[in-house]
Design a protein around this motif. Structure first.
Motif, short mmCIF file in Angstrom:
data_model
loop_
_atom_site.label_atom_id
_atom_site.label_comp_id
_atom_site.label_asym_id
_atom_site.label_seq_id
_atom_site.Cartn_x
_atom_site.Cartn_y
_atom_site.Cartn_z
N SER A 156 0.83 -1.21 0.00
CA SER A 156 0.00 0.00 0.00
C SER A 156 0.87 1.26 0.00
CB SER A 156 -0.99 0.00 1.16
OG SER A 156 -0.33 -0.02 2.39
N ASP A 157 2.02 1.20 0.65
CA ASP A 157 2.96 2.33 0.60
C ASP A 157 3.47 2.54 -0.82
OD1 ASP A 157 2.74 2.84 3.32
OD2 ASP A 157 4.60 1.78 3.84
N VAL A 158 3.75 1.45 -1.52
CA VAL A 158 4.23 1.55 -2.90
C VAL A 158 3.11 2.12 -3.79
CG1 VAL A 158 5.06 0.25 -4.92
CG2 VAL A 158 5.98 -0.24 -2.64
N LYS A 159 1.88 1.71 -3.57
CA LYS A 159 0.75 2.25 -4.33
C LYS A 159 0.63 3.76 -4.12
CE LYS A 159 -2.10 -1.90 -4.33
NZ LYS A 159 -3.34 -2.52 -3.81
N THR A 160 0.81 4.20 -2.89
CA THR A 160 0.76 5.64 -2.58
C THR A 160 1.89 6.37 -3.29
OG1 THR A 160 -0.25 5.20 -0.42
CG2 THR A 160 0.83 7.33 -0.71
N CYS A 161 3.06 5.77 -3.30
CA CYS A 161 4.21 6.35 -3.98
C CYS A 161 3.95 6.46 -5.48
CB CYS A 161 5.45 5.52 -3.70
SG CYS A 161 6.96 6.17 -4.43
N ILE A 162 3.39 5.43 -6.07
CA ILE A 162 3.08 5.43 -7.50
C ILE A 162 2.09 6.55 -7.82
CG2 ILE A 162 1.92 4.15 -9.35
CD1 ILE A 162 3.22 1.59 -8.15
N ALA A 163 1.08 6.70 -6.98
CA ALA A 163 0.08 7.76 -7.20
C ALA A 163 0.74 9.14 -7.13
CB ALA A 163 -1.04 7.65 -6.17
N SER A 164 1.64 9.32 -6.19
CA SER A 164 2.35 10.60 -6.09
C SER A 164 3.22 10.86 -7.31
CB SER A 164 3.23 10.62 -4.83
OG SER A 164 2.45 10.56 -3.67
N LEU A 165 3.89 9.82 -7.77
CA LEU A 165 4.74 9.97 -8.96
C LEU A 165 3.91 10.28 -10.20
CD1 LEU A 165 7.31 7.12 -8.36
CD2 LEU A 165 7.81 9.57 -8.51
N LYS A 166 2.73 9.70 -10.30
CA LYS A 166 1.86 10.00 -11.43
C LYS A 166 1.45 11.47 -11.41
CE LYS A 166 0.07 5.41 -12.45
NZ LYS A 166 -1.12 4.55 -12.54
N GLY A 167 1.22 12.01 -10.22
CA GLY A 167 0.91 13.43 -10.09
C GLY A 167 2.09 14.29 -10.53
N ALA A 168 3.29 13.91 -10.11
CA ALA A 168 4.49 14.64 -10.51
C ALA A 168 4.68 14.56 -12.02
CB ALA A 168 5.72 14.09 -9.79
N GLN A 169 4.42 13.39 -12.58
CA GLN A 169 4.55 13.20 -14.02
C GLN A 169 3.60 14.13 -14.77
OE1 GLN A 169 3.18 9.44 -15.54
NE2 GLN A 169 4.77 9.42 -17.11
N GLN A 170 2.38 14.25 -14.29
CA GLN A 170 1.41 15.14 -14.92
C GLN A 170 1.87 16.60 -14.83
OE1 GLN A 170 -2.24 14.17 -12.89
NE2 GLN A 170 -2.62 12.38 -14.16
N ASN A 171 2.48 16.96 -13.70
CA ASN A 171 3.00 18.31 -13.56
C ASN A 171 4.13 18.56 -14.54
OD1 ASN A 171 1.27 19.24 -11.56
ND2 ASN A 171 2.57 18.47 -9.91
N PHE A 172 5.05 17.61 -14.69
CA PHE A 172 6.13 17.77 -15.66
C PHE A 172 5.57 17.96 -17.07
CE2 PHE A 172 8.96 15.15 -12.68
CZ PHE A 172 9.58 16.28 -12.17
N LEU A 205 8.23 0.43 -10.48
CA LEU A 205 7.52 0.26 -9.21
C LEU A 205 6.28 -0.60 -9.38
CD1 LEU A 205 7.77 3.79 -7.56
CD2 LEU A 205 8.76 1.66 -6.72
N GLN A 206 5.60 -0.48 -10.51
CA GLN A 206 4.42 -1.32 -10.75
C GLN A 206 4.81 -2.78 -10.86
OE1 GLN A 206 2.87 0.89 -14.11
NE2 GLN A 206 1.23 1.76 -12.85
N LYS A 207 5.96 -3.05 -11.47
CA LYS A 207 6.45 -4.43 -11.53
C LYS A 207 6.75 -4.95 -10.12
CE LYS A 207 8.60 -3.79 -16.04
NZ LYS A 207 9.90 -3.63 -16.72
N ARG A 208 7.41 -4.12 -9.34
CA ARG A 208 7.75 -4.52 -7.97
C ARG A 208 6.48 -4.71 -7.14
NH1 ARG A 208 10.00 -7.70 -4.90
NH2 ARG A 208 10.41 -6.95 -2.82
N LEU A 209 5.48 -3.87 -7.36
CA LEU A 209 4.22 -3.97 -6.64
C LEU A 209 3.56 -5.32 -6.93
CD1 LEU A 209 2.01 -2.76 -4.88
CD2 LEU A 209 1.09 -1.67 -6.95
N ALA A 210 3.60 -5.75 -8.17
CA ALA A 210 3.00 -7.04 -8.52
C ALA A 210 3.68 -8.17 -7.75
CB ALA A 210 3.12 -7.29 -10.02
N VAL A 211 4.99 -8.10 -7.60
CA VAL A 211 5.73 -9.10 -6.83
C VAL A 211 5.32 -9.03 -5.36
CG1 VAL A 211 8.01 -9.81 -6.03
CG2 VAL A 211 7.68 -9.14 -8.41
N LEU A 212 5.26 -7.83 -4.82
CA LEU A 212 4.88 -7.66 -3.41
C LEU A 212 3.49 -8.21 -3.14
CD1 LEU A 212 6.21 -4.06 -2.72
CD2 LEU A 212 7.04 -6.17 -1.68
N GLU A 213 2.57 -7.95 -4.05
CA GLU A 213 1.20 -8.41 -3.84
C GLU A 213 1.10 -9.94 -3.88
OE1 GLU A 213 -1.44 -4.59 -5.21
OE2 GLU A 213 -0.85 -6.01 -6.77
#
Length: 67
Positions: free
Chosen positions: A5-21, A51-59
């Protein structure tokens, strides 16, 4: 909170940063600034993908640790 869930939160934050860029690249009048923002957007995409690849492993692993 689990690591997944921490990684999911991180991914969501990065997606926001990506949209800003992306937005900054479109709004910038300076060609070199546009290039830098675009490169940042692309690098962020690579990080999100990893991170999405790593998330799949974690899940897949997480149920083992809940026992």
């Amino acid at each position: 909170m689990t690591i997944a869930s921490d990684v999911k939160t991180c991914i969501a934050s990065l997606k926001g940063a990506q949209q800003n860029f992306s937005r900054f690249a479109l709004m910038s009048r300076d060609d070199s600034a546009q290039k830098v923002f675009h490169e940042c957007m692309m690098e962020t995409e690579e990080i999100i993908s990893e991170l999405q690849k790593r998330l799949a492993v974690l899940e897949r692993e997480e149920p083992q640790y809940k026992g």
